[in-house]
Design an enzyme around this catalytic site. Sequence first.
Site, PDB file in Angstrom:
ATOM      1  N   CYS A  68       0.874  -1.172   0.000  1.00 38.02           N
ATOM      2  CA  CYS A  68       0.000   0.000   0.000  1.00 38.02           C
ATOM      3  C   CYS A  68       0.909   1.219   0.000  1.00 38.02           C
ATOM      4  O   CYS A  68       2.096   1.110  -0.310  1.00 38.02           O
ATOM      5  CB  CYS A  68      -0.942  -0.015   1.199  1.00 38.02           C
ATOM      6  SG  CYS A  68      -0.112   0.234   2.789  1.00 38.02           S
ATOM      7  N   ALA A  69       0.398   2.367   0.380  1.00 41.39           N
ATOM      8  CA  ALA A  69       1.208   3.585   0.344  1.00 41.39           C
ATOM      9  C   ALA A  69       2.281   3.605   1.430  1.00 41.39           C
ATOM     10  O   ALA A  69       3.427   3.946   1.172  1.00 41.39           O
ATOM     11  CB  ALA A  69       0.319   4.820   0.461  1.00 41.39           C
TER      12      ALA A  69
END
Length: 194
Positions: A68-69
């Site tokens: 994810c980020a």
Amino acid sequence: MTSPLPVVLGTAQARTRLDELTVIDVRTPAEYALGHLPGALNIPLDHVRRALPEIRHAAERGDVLVVCASGARSENACKVLADQGITTATLAGGTSAWAADGHELRTPAACDTRSGWSMERQVRFTAGLLVLVGLALGLLVHPAFQLISAGVAGGLVLSALTHTCGMAAVLGKLPHNRPRPADLDATLAALRAR
């Protein structure tokens, strides 16, 4: 029964093993479109349960890396998968760390994507807007409207303490952050084919 903690790979480890990993990006489609690891498939966090059979099949054939980020959503996805008996790894620092270390991020062709803001940017914008609206309404209409600003502040503190973000969860439900059904179906078909 407690789930085992996911294996955490650094960016250098993940880069050397990228060809042998099935990479699943659990960010929103808009975030994914801004840049993702080469070969990553986009299955947003709230669709991971729907994709369990395909992810289980991929894990039986090789190692699965969930990204994810920043690493928070991928860690949550890894826990969901571990509860289902699927062993996965997560990328330390997420795509932010990947890009900061100078590794390539891929973007889909312009016609294949919706433009959008990262979830972090959406949360900052929404929180700031709510604070300003609460203060303005508190000054112009009734002081009780300032509770909106206080509620946002409390939510931000809770978010920091629990490493979760309720506002991001709500924003993730908006249409521009949702995968198109055809996009998710194509991603699941690609995952089955690996």
